[in-house]
Enzyme design. Structure first.
Site, PDB file in Angstrom:
ATOM      1  N   SER A  10      37.397  32.574  41.548  1.00  0.00           N
ATOM      2  CA  SER A  10      38.702  32.828  40.943  1.00  0.00           C
ATOM      3  C   SER A  10      39.870  32.487  41.851  1.00  0.00           C
ATOM      4  O   SER A  10      40.982  32.252  41.363  1.00  0.00           O
ATOM      5  CB  SER A  10      38.802  34.294  40.510  1.00  0.00           C
ATOM      6  OG  SER A  10      38.610  35.153  41.622  1.00  0.00           O
ATOM      7  N   GLU A 190      48.675  45.596  41.682  1.00  0.00           N
ATOM      8  CA  GLU A 190      48.437  45.582  43.121  1.00  0.00           C
ATOM      9  C   GLU A 190      47.069  44.926  43.330  1.00  0.00           C
ATOM     10  O   GLU A 190      46.039  45.571  43.233  1.00  0.00           O
ATOM     11  CB  GLU A 190      48.447  47.002  43.700  1.00  0.00           C
ATOM     12  CG  GLU A 190      49.823  47.660  43.708  1.00  0.00           C
ATOM     13  CD  GLU A 190      50.768  47.012  44.710  1.00  0.00           C
ATOM     14  OE1 GLU A 190      50.302  46.618  45.797  1.00  0.00           O
ATOM     15  OE2 GLU A 190      51.969  46.889  44.389  1.00  0.00           O
ATOM     16  N   HIS A 194      43.662  37.951  44.549  1.00  0.00           N
ATOM     17  CA  HIS A 194      44.075  36.802  43.744  1.00  0.00           C
ATOM     18  C   HIS A 194      45.499  36.378  44.079  1.00  0.00           C
ATOM     19  O   HIS A 194      46.340  37.206  44.448  1.00  0.00           O
ATOM     20  CB  HIS A 194      43.917  37.132  42.261  1.00  0.00           C
ATOM     21  CG  HIS A 194      42.498  37.420  41.899  1.00  0.00           C
ATOM     22  ND1 HIS A 194      42.020  38.703  41.753  1.00  0.00           N
ATOM     23  CD2 HIS A 194      41.438  36.593  41.731  1.00  0.00           C
ATOM     24  CE1 HIS A 194      40.728  38.657  41.472  1.00  0.00           C
ATOM     25  NE2 HIS A 194      40.349  37.384  41.459  1.00  0.00           N
TER      26      HIS A 194
END
Length: 221
Positions: A10, A190, A194
């Site tokens: 990701s 938060e 990422h």
């Protein structure tokens, strides 16, 4: 026209409209490629070396690769999750074996393979940045040596950059913001794994700078 493939998780993947402003570094990386190279980003949220092979996604990339294409492989974030049977891969056994398998198959096709260790998480404790990746970056370097491919270390450089920016200053690189700032996250977020759009450019530029001496495909600014 040569292709530059990205296989990863990701932190590199292309994000959908419902995930914005989250941005994968792979989305920014094409801006650093020289004319004559095209980016093919196959990074997927949540992927590890284990399930990218098991789900057939690696096989699809292997079918598309041709001689002298470049394949950037960055895994580790999800291989670390040993409690997840589908994704977890032990650092010194299955993780290395999976990397060697992918590198071997790609090299048979004449591709140029480059491993990239995981980017750091912004994880502070008592004002000190924590190393959250354990043995997986070192295991990737070991796999690279055994496979005879280069390995770009992004773990330590990103840790150093985060420390330099400081606990507060480094928030901008990740998905940290308050309520009401973005429609997709009305309660704020938060998230120190990422990347924000600025964080994606930060990582893409760092990788391009480190890739240039290995393959003359990048023009880092």
């Amino acid at each position: 026209m040569h292709k530059v493939f990205i296989l990863g998780d990701s932190t590199a993947a292309i994000k959908g409209p419902d995930e914005r402003p989250e941005t994968g570094w792979g989305e920014a990386f094409g801006n650093y490629l020289k004319p004559g190279y095209v980016l093919s980003n196959h990074a997927v949220n949540g992927r590890s070396t284990k399930d990218v092979i098991a789900l057939g996604e690696f096989a699809a990339v292997l079918d598309d690769v041709t001689c002298d294409d470049i394949v950037l492989i960055q895994y580790g974030h999800n291989d670390e999750k040993l409690g997840d049977e589908k994704r977890g891969a032990s650092a010194w056994h299955e993780f290395i074996a999976n990397l060697l398998y992918m590198a071997g198959k790609l090299k048979e096709k004449g591709a140029k393979v480059i491993f990239i260790t995981s980017i750091a998480r912004r994880s502070f404790s008592c004002g000190m940045l924590q190393d959250t990746h354990g043995d997986w970056p070192a295991a990737m370097k070991c796999a690279a040596e055994r496979a005879g491919v280069p390995c770009i270390d992004m773990t330590i450089p990103t840790m150093l950059s985060i420390v330099k920016e400081g606990e507060e200053g480094s928030r901008k690189y990740f998905m940290n913001f308050g309520p009401g700032e973005y429609e997709n996250y009305p309660e704020g977020r938060e998230d120190n794994t990422h990347l924000s759009p600025e964080g994606a450019v930060w990582i893409a530029r760092m990788i391009a700078e480190r890739l240039k001496p290995l393959e003359d495909c990048c023009e880092p600014d």
